[in-house]
Design an enzyme around this catalytic site. Structure first.
Site, short mmCIF file in Angstrom:
data_model
loop_
_atom_site.label_atom_id
_atom_site.label_comp_id
_atom_site.label_asym_id
_atom_site.label_seq_id
_atom_site.Cartn_x
_atom_site.Cartn_y
_atom_site.Cartn_z
N GLY A 254 0.76 -1.24 0.00
CA GLY A 254 0.00 0.00 0.00
C GLY A 254 0.79 1.29 0.00
O GLY A 254 0.28 2.33 0.46
N LEU B 212 -4.08 -6.98 -7.59
CA LEU B 212 -3.52 -7.98 -8.51
C LEU B 212 -4.58 -8.82 -9.23
O LEU B 212 -4.25 -9.69 -10.01
CB LEU B 212 -2.55 -8.90 -7.75
CG LEU B 212 -1.31 -8.18 -7.20
CD1 LEU B 212 -0.40 -9.17 -6.48
CD2 LEU B 212 -0.55 -7.48 -8.32
N ILE C 103 -10.23 -7.03 -12.99
CA ILE C 103 -11.48 -6.35 -12.64
C ILE C 103 -12.60 -6.90 -13.52
O ILE C 103 -12.49 -6.89 -14.75
CB ILE C 103 -11.34 -4.83 -12.88
CG1 ILE C 103 -10.23 -4.24 -12.01
CG2 ILE C 103 -12.67 -4.12 -12.64
CD1 ILE C 103 -10.51 -4.35 -10.51
N ASN D 8 -5.40 2.60 -13.17
CA ASN D 8 -4.43 1.64 -12.65
C ASN D 8 -3.03 2.21 -12.86
O ASN D 8 -2.80 3.00 -13.77
CB ASN D 8 -4.55 0.31 -13.39
CG ASN D 8 -3.56 -0.74 -12.87
OD1 ASN D 8 -3.45 -0.93 -11.67
ND2 ASN D 8 -2.84 -1.37 -13.79
N HIS E 152 1.03 0.92 -13.34
CA HIS E 152 1.85 -0.25 -13.65
C HIS E 152 3.31 0.18 -13.66
O HIS E 152 3.64 1.20 -14.29
CB HIS E 152 1.43 -0.83 -15.01
CG HIS E 152 2.16 -2.09 -15.34
ND1 HIS E 152 1.84 -3.32 -14.78
CD2 HIS E 152 3.21 -2.32 -16.17
CE1 HIS E 152 2.66 -4.24 -15.25
NE2 HIS E 152 3.49 -3.66 -16.09
N ASP F 275 -3.76 -4.46 -17.86
CA ASP F 275 -2.75 -3.49 -18.31
C ASP F 275 -2.91 -3.04 -19.76
O ASP F 275 -1.93 -2.73 -20.42
CB ASP F 275 -1.34 -4.13 -18.16
CG ASP F 275 -1.06 -4.56 -16.74
OD1 ASP F 275 -0.28 -5.51 -16.57
OD2 ASP F 275 -1.63 -3.95 -15.81
#
Ligand code: GRF
Length: 203
Positions: free
Chosen positions: A11, A84, A87, A101, A103, A144
């Site tokens: 986090g 991880l 969705i 998101n 990455h 991604d």
């Protein structure tokens, strides 16, 4: 904006968002809920320490349940910060243009299912890449693969281990992600009906 965050790990990205929206960007949004598929994740502890409501994603494939949790929190923006699991499409549709998101590589390189954590940085070093970086993107139903909002380069240095490279990229993530979330929350950056990103980041 009422921002919900999903996280599976320690986090540190969540923490930068908590700090950002409690401080300099407090007028642009609030982190109202943090969810995780891992009840004992460090991200959950950080949320609780910040007094933010949390919830467990009991079945990461159950889009209806996730939407119900987000609606109960009144969330209008969903941010993945080291989450991880894939969705569910129902959530992608419900949060079209309001789902981000981050990455730790320059997508489309070094992304996709199975490319997470240290594996990314090991692969970057194995391939002899000289530049990597961080990517913030809108999420679609593939890992991604959604429209890119912002990227920032990070040099790969001689002698880098995956851990050294990961730490260098993480520092950039912590700078880039809050700016991108605030830009989408404020409407400065939007996902157009043409599926392209409109607006830009003021860095
Ligand atoms: C970060 O590298 C992020 O880019 C990736 O997972 C990691 C999460 O780290 N999605 P943390 O839990 O935010 O510290």
């Amino acid at each position: 904006s009422r921002i919900a965050v999903l996280a599976s790990g320690g986090g540190s990205n969540l923490q930068t968002l908590l700090d950002h929206f409690a401080g300099p960007a407090s007028h642009m949004g609030d982190i109202v809920w943090v969810g995780s598929d891992k009840p004992t994740a460090g991200a959950m502890t950080r949320a609780q320490a910040a007094g933010v409501a949390t919830g467990v994603i009991a079945n990461p494939a159950d889009g209806g349940a996730i939407i119900a949790q987000l609606d109960a929190a009144g969330a209008d923006l969903l941010v993945l910060a080291g989450y991880l699991r894939l969705i569910p499409e129902a959530v992608v549709r419900a949060f079209q243009g309001r789902l981000l998101n981050i990455h730790p590589a320059l997508l489309p390189a070094f992304g996709g299912p199975g490319m997470y954590g240290m594996r990314i940085h090991s692969a970057v070093i194995e391939h002899g890449a000289l530049v990597t970086g961080a990517t913030v993107h809108f999420v679609d139903e593939h890992y991604d693969r959604g429209p890119i909002i912002a990227q920032w380069p990070v040099p790969v240095l001689p002698g880098d281990t995956p851990a050294m490279l990961a730490a260098r990229v993480l520092r950039v993530e912590h700078r880039l992600f809050p700016l991108c979330v605030a830009a989408v929350a404020s409407g400065a950056i939007v996902l157009g009906d043409d599926g392209r990103v409109h607006g830009h980041l003021d860095v």
